[in-house]
Design a protein around this motif. Structure first.
Motif, PDB file in Angstrom:
ATOM      1  N   PRO A   1      -4.274  -2.336   9.846  1.00  0.00           N
ATOM      2  CA  PRO A   1      -2.963  -2.790  10.348  1.00  0.00           C
ATOM      3  C   PRO A   1      -2.054  -1.704  10.591  1.00  0.00           C
ATOM      4  O   PRO A   1      -1.706  -1.008   9.839  1.00  0.00           O
ATOM      5  CB  PRO A   1      -2.641  -3.914   9.464  1.00  0.00           C
ATOM      6  CG  PRO A   1      -3.170  -3.390   8.297  1.00  0.00           C
ATOM      7  CD  PRO A   1      -4.545  -2.690   8.598  1.00  0.00           C
ATOM      8  N   THR A   2      -1.540  -1.455  11.848  1.00  0.00           N
ATOM      9  CA  THR A   2      -0.886  -0.308  12.238  1.00  0.00           C
ATOM     10  C   THR A   2       0.570  -0.598  12.713  1.00  0.00           C
ATOM     11  O   THR A   2       0.653  -1.550  13.534  1.00  0.00           O
ATOM     12  CB  THR A   2      -1.992   0.446  13.491  1.00  0.00           C
ATOM     13  OG1 THR A   2      -2.957   0.916  12.623  1.00  0.00           O
ATOM     14  CG2 THR A   2      -1.070   1.693  13.681  1.00  0.00           C
ATOM     15  N   GLY A   3       1.233   0.260  12.306  1.00  0.00           N
ATOM     16  CA  GLY A   3       2.773   0.235  12.522  1.00  0.00           C
ATOM     17  C   GLY A   3       3.172   1.636  12.867  1.00  0.00           C
ATOM     18  O   GLY A   3       3.087   1.999  14.275  1.00  0.00           O
ATOM     19  N   ASN A   4       3.546   2.648  12.158  1.00  0.00           N
ATOM     20  CA  ASN A   4       3.729   3.762  12.309  1.00  0.00           C
ATOM     21  C   ASN A   4       2.779   5.114  12.580  1.00  0.00           C
ATOM     22  O   ASN A   4       3.030   6.048  12.759  1.00  0.00           O
ATOM     23  CB  ASN A   4       4.835   4.486  11.225  1.00  0.00           C
ATOM     24  CG  ASN A   4       5.681   5.463  11.627  1.00  0.00           C
ATOM     25  OD1 ASN A   4       6.244   5.355  13.093  1.00  0.00           O
ATOM     26  ND2 ASN A   4       6.341   6.031  10.890  1.00  0.00           N
ATOM     27  N   PHE A   5       1.402   4.473  12.285  1.00  0.00           N
ATOM     28  CA  PHE A   5       0.236   5.269  12.496  1.00  0.00           C
ATOM     29  C   PHE A   5      -0.030   5.918  11.457  1.00  0.00           C
ATOM     30  O   PHE A   5      -0.746   7.107  11.518  1.00  0.00           O
ATOM     31  CB  PHE A   5       0.358   5.829  13.931  1.00  0.00           C
ATOM     32  CG  PHE A   5      -1.065   6.277  14.598  1.00  0.00           C
ATOM     33  CD1 PHE A   5      -1.831   4.878  15.462  1.00  0.00           C
ATOM     34  CD2 PHE A   5      -1.840   7.273  14.600  1.00  0.00           C
ATOM     35  CE1 PHE A   5      -2.897   5.354  15.863  1.00  0.00           C
ATOM     36  CE2 PHE A   5      -3.014   7.576  15.234  1.00  0.00           C
ATOM     37  CZ  PHE A   5      -3.551   6.494  15.655  1.00  0.00           C
TER      38      PHE A   5
ATOM     39  N   ASP B   1      10.715  -3.210   2.205  1.00  0.00           N
ATOM     40  CA  ASP B   1       9.604  -2.627   1.418  1.00  0.00           C
ATOM     41  C   ASP B   1       9.717  -1.327   1.041  1.00  0.00           C
ATOM     42  O   ASP B   1       9.188  -0.866  -0.062  1.00  0.00           O
ATOM     43  CB  ASP B   1       8.285  -2.885   2.095  1.00  0.00           C
ATOM     44  CG  ASP B   1       7.806  -4.414   2.023  1.00  0.00           C
ATOM     45  OD1 ASP B   1       8.532  -5.214   1.078  1.00  0.00           O
ATOM     46  OD2 ASP B   1       7.034  -4.752   2.776  1.00  0.00           O
TER      47      ASP B   1
ATOM     48  N   SER C   1       6.123  -5.169   9.075  1.00  0.00           N
ATOM     49  CA  SER C   1       5.824  -3.644   8.533  1.00  0.00           C
ATOM     50  C   SER C   1       5.377  -3.235   9.785  1.00  0.00           C
ATOM     51  O   SER C   1       4.966  -1.977  10.079  1.00  0.00           O
ATOM     52  CB  SER C   1       5.362  -3.416   7.489  1.00  0.00           C
ATOM     53  OG  SER C   1       5.973  -4.185   6.122  1.00  0.00           O
ATOM     54  N   MET C   2       4.938  -3.938  10.880  1.00  0.00           N
ATOM     55  CA  MET C   2       4.288  -3.517  12.066  1.00  0.00           C
ATOM     56  C   MET C   2       5.079  -3.800  13.426  1.00  0.00           C
ATOM     57  O   MET C   2       4.572  -3.407  14.423  1.00  0.00           O
ATOM     58  CB  MET C   2       2.847  -4.203  12.139  1.00  0.00           C
ATOM     59  CG  MET C   2       1.743  -4.090  10.974  1.00  0.00           C
ATOM     60  SD  MET C   2       0.511  -5.216  11.157  1.00  0.00           S
ATOM     61  CE  MET C   2      -0.548  -4.802  12.559  1.00  0.00           C
TER      62      MET C   2
ATOM     63  N   THR D   1      -3.053  -4.234   3.180  1.00  0.00           N
ATOM     64  CA  THR D   1      -1.902  -3.464   3.028  1.00  0.00           C
ATOM     65  C   THR D   1      -1.037  -4.185   2.079  1.00  0.00           C
ATOM     66  O   THR D   1       0.066  -3.430   1.540  1.00  0.00           O
ATOM     67  CB  THR D   1      -1.297  -2.880   4.328  1.00  0.00           C
ATOM     68  OG1 THR D   1      -0.946  -4.156   5.087  1.00  0.00           O
ATOM     69  CG2 THR D   1      -2.184  -1.973   4.956  1.00  0.00           C
ATOM     70  N   ALA D   2      -0.836  -5.376   1.770  1.00  0.00           N
ATOM     71  CA  ALA D   2      -0.063  -5.954   1.029  1.00  0.00           C
ATOM     72  C   ALA D   2      -0.435  -7.035   0.143  1.00  0.00           C
ATOM     73  O   ALA D   2      -1.476  -7.824   0.943  1.00  0.00           O
ATOM     74  CB  ALA D   2       1.404  -6.262   1.849  1.00  0.00           C
TER      75      ALA D   2
ATOM     76  N   PHE E   1       0.934  -1.107  -0.088  1.00  0.00           N
ATOM     77  CA  PHE E   1      -0.166  -0.048   0.207  1.00  0.00           C
ATOM     78  C   PHE E   1       1.098   1.390  -0.032  1.00  0.00           C
ATOM     79  O   PHE E   1       0.550   2.339  -0.192  1.00  0.00           O
ATOM     80  CB  PHE E   1      -0.940  -0.075   1.279  1.00  0.00           C
ATOM     81  CG  PHE E   1      -0.349   0.524   2.527  1.00  0.00           C
ATOM     82  CD1 PHE E   1       0.289  -0.094   3.209  1.00  0.00           C
ATOM     83  CD2 PHE E   1      -0.663   2.040   2.882  1.00  0.00           C
ATOM     84  CE1 PHE E   1       1.159   0.565   4.386  1.00  0.00           C
ATOM     85  CE2 PHE E   1      -0.402   2.393   3.995  1.00  0.00           C
ATOM     86  CZ  PHE E   1       0.465   1.745   4.713  1.00  0.00           C
ATOM     87  N   LYS E   2       2.168   1.003   0.456  1.00  0.00           N
ATOM     88  CA  LYS E   2       2.810   2.367   0.413  1.00  0.00           C
ATOM     89  C   LYS E   2       3.188   2.991  -0.933  1.00  0.00           C
ATOM     90  O   LYS E   2       3.445   4.112  -1.085  1.00  0.00           O
ATOM     91  CB  LYS E   2       4.130   1.897   1.139  1.00  0.00           C
ATOM     92  CG  LYS E   2       4.281   1.559   2.622  1.00  0.00           C
ATOM     93  CD  LYS E   2       5.607   1.485   3.343  1.00  0.00           C
ATOM     94  CE  LYS E   2       5.437   1.499   4.755  1.00  0.00           C
ATOM     95  NZ  LYS E   2       4.639   0.128   5.129  1.00  0.00           N
TER      96      LYS E   2
ATOM     97  N   HIS F   1      -0.294  -8.990   7.326  1.00  0.00           N
ATOM     98  CA  HIS F   1      -0.683  -7.697   7.923  1.00  0.00           C
ATOM     99  C   HIS F   1      -2.292  -7.478   7.772  1.00  0.00           C
ATOM    100  O   HIS F   1      -2.822  -7.357   8.742  1.00  0.00           O
ATOM    101  CB  HIS F   1      -0.150  -6.459   7.167  1.00  0.00           C
ATOM    102  CG  HIS F   1       1.509  -6.597   7.326  1.00  0.00           C
ATOM    103  ND1 HIS F   1       2.158  -7.646   6.613  1.00  0.00           N
ATOM    104  CD2 HIS F   1       2.285  -6.239   8.028  1.00  0.00           C
ATOM    105  CE1 HIS F   1       3.343  -7.487   6.613  1.00  0.00           C
ATOM    106  NE2 HIS F   1       3.554  -6.713   7.483  1.00  0.00           N
TER     107      HIS F   1
ATOM    108  N   ASN G   1      -1.285   5.254   8.445  1.00  0.00           N
ATOM    109  CA  ASN G   1      -2.258   4.744   7.506  1.00  0.00           C
ATOM    110  C   ASN G   1      -3.670   4.973   8.433  1.00  0.00           C
ATOM    111  O   ASN G   1      -4.709   5.454   7.771  1.00  0.00           O
ATOM    112  CB  ASN G   1      -2.456   3.289   7.091  1.00  0.00           C
ATOM    113  CG  ASN G   1      -3.138   2.839   6.038  1.00  0.00           C
ATOM    114  OD1 ASN G   1      -3.703   3.679   5.498  1.00  0.00           O
ATOM    115  ND2 ASN G   1      -2.969   1.434   5.825  1.00  0.00           N
TER     116      ASN G   1
END
Ligand SMILES: *Cc1c(COP(=O)(O)O)cnc(C)c1O
Length: 502
Positions: free
Chosen positions: A271-275, A151, A326-327, A431-432, A117-118, A405, A277
């Protein structure tokens, strides 16, 4: 629309300047002075438009120093790469056959050139930057420096390749990325790209890049070469704002597929990592998209789950390496923007929290702020076994394949529904592509992978499931290797200067 900092009172600047600067000089993040509004009628009008047109219209509300034509051009250039006409199609899954009124629209955000999704943000950012250079009268070239564990590097390369007035250089740990990720990067074409392996791990590459950013001598040598350094990481406003668009578009697709009617509320699960999205979903909500709850899904690195439950953010905890890499993040940088907006723009308070996070490793938000967050967010975390189990179950029920994810957020959603009995239709951020995480997905489907390398796993997953393999991954096998450079970590700066001079 002007942009200000989350941490102190700075002179408001235009979006072009915010995009070029990346981070405010006080260490804070740039935020819009006001969140623009969209009426239900306006949302309805977007129904007739293409994804590109929706993007131009919605970005125009934030990037007011860009003309409509400019934003139209950025969108066309960014999204002509996608391998589907809808750009972010949704697959409707009825999670519980006893409750067909509670569909899950799985919004496939991964149809771009690198299957993550990036791409949606990183295909747009280079064009926003190029135009920003023009707007502020900057004649130097921008050199984007990236250290990657996989990624982000490829998505940034694909976005910046051959974009005028920009160069991009990616450093990756020589043995620290998967074979597919490495092939994706070293086969990247483009006259303005460089990919270099670093002898060391991801931290070595990242520390090397940070050092170069902080080194005045290198910066002045680069200036002489007519080059300015910049980064493409997810705290840049230009990377966040394109993500708001797909929540509107996904909502419209739910109407299109007769799951909801215009004006109906939905929940959104991310699905959250760096917040980044989920923050984009929050902006969509504040703009007027009918959204009831945002479901913040985490893996075992559940710092955000604890934060939303208790109001305490504590990064001092064990770090887990999971099948959702990625999370795997303990400091979710973009949360700062949420705290700013929901505290009513109280930058002193945000500054205090961020200072405490830095010095003590934790902070606790005050009651009124916590109460406001409770109204909007629900957070859940998911274990490794639960993640695999969901991939298997959803595949079993629908013959629909999730990546790890995406499985985390669908599983978190199901926990939320179980606890609250809230069966509002949901838009889930996928997201992927499952083909990006073949070993975990195959393991979830109980297919043995012993002795199979990444490429063999791609083929096996395709054989087992018949799910469509993204084109960019299908051709990897045969692509020309274009980047063979390897360097030691203390040679990175020299490599940057050499590439800048080319
Ligand atoms: C980056 C990424 C995430 C996390 O997104 P944030 O914006 O960092 O919260 C989730 N899934 C995948 C596949 C990603 O690449």
């Amino acid at each position: 629309m002007k942009y200000i900092s989350t941490r102190s009172k700075i002179k408001p600047i235009n979006s072009a300047e915010a995009i070029l600067q990346g981070l405010a000089t006080d260490g804070g993040l740039f935020v819009p002075e006001k969140i623009p509004k969209v009426t239900i009628e306006e949302i309805g009008e977007l129904q007739k438009k293409t994804y590109e047109q929706r993007a131009a219209r919605l970005l125009g509300k934030y990037l007011t120093d860009y003309t409509e034509d400019e934003l139209g051009e950025c969108s066309e250039l960014a999204y002509n790469w996608f391998d589907v006409t809808a750009r972010v199609p949704i697959a409707v899954l009825i999670q519980d056959p006893k409750n067909p009124v509670a569909p899950v629209g799985n919004m496939e955000l991964w149809h771009g050139p690198t299957s993550a999704f990036k791409d949606i943000a990183l295909q747009m950012l280079p064009h926003l930057m190029r135009m920003a250079l023009e707007k502020v009268g900057e004649t130097k070239k921008i050199l984007i420096l990236v250290a990657t564990s996989g990624d982000t590097g490829k998505a940034a390369l694909a976005g910046f390749a051959d974009v005028p007035q920009t160069k991009i250089m990616v450093f990756y740990p020589e043995d620290g990325v998967s074979k597919i990720q490495k092939l994706q990067m070293i086969t990247q074409a483009g006259d303005n790209v460089n990919v270099t392996a670093v002898r060391g791990n991801f931290d070595d590459a990242q520390t090397g890049v940070k050092k170069i950013f902080g080194d005045k001598k290198i910066r002045s040598e680069l200036e002489k070469l007519g080059v300015k350094l910049s980064s493409a990481n997810s705290i840049n406003w230009g990377r966040l704002v394109p993500q708001i668009v797909y929540y509107f578009s996904g909502y419209l697709e739910l109407i299109q597929t007769n799951q909801i009617k215009l004006g109906d509320k939905i929940n959104i699960s991310v699905p959250t990592g760096n917040f980044g999205n989920i923050l984009a979903a929050y902006y969509a909500l504040r703009m007027g998209l009918p959204v009831k709850k945002l479901i913040c899904a985490s893996n075992m690195n559940n710092v955000l789950t604890e934060f939303f439950a208790t109001g305490v953010y504590n990064r001092k905890r064990e770090f887990f390496k999971t099948i959702t890499p990625s999370m795997d993040i303990l400091i979710s940088s973009n949360l700062e923007r949420l705290l700013y907006h929901e505290s009513g723009g109280d930058f002193k308070q945000v500054n205090r929290y961020m200072t405490e996070l830095n010095s003590l490793g934790k902070y606790k938000i005050d009651k009124p702020l916590k109460t406001r967050l409770d109204k909007i967010f629900h957070a859940e975390y998911v274990t490794e076994d639960e993640t695999k189990d969901f991939i298997k179950r959803i595949y079993g029920s629908f013959k629909y394949l999730l990546d790890t994810h995406t499985a985390v957020s669908i599983c978190a959603l199901s926990k939320y529904r179980g606890k609250t009995k809230d069966l509002t239709p949901v838009l889930n951020a996928a997201t992927a592509s499952p083909y990006k995480f073949t070993s975990a997905v195959l393991t979830a489907l109980e297919k043995p992978i012993d002795g199979l390398d990444d490429l063999a796993q791609l083929k096996l997953l395709n054989k087992v499931t018949n799910a469509k393999m993204p084109k960019n991954l299908a051709v990897l096998d045969a692509a020309d290797i274009l980047h063979k450079d390897v360097c030691d970590k203390d040679e990175m700066a020299q490599k940057v200067l050499e590439f800048a001079a080319k």
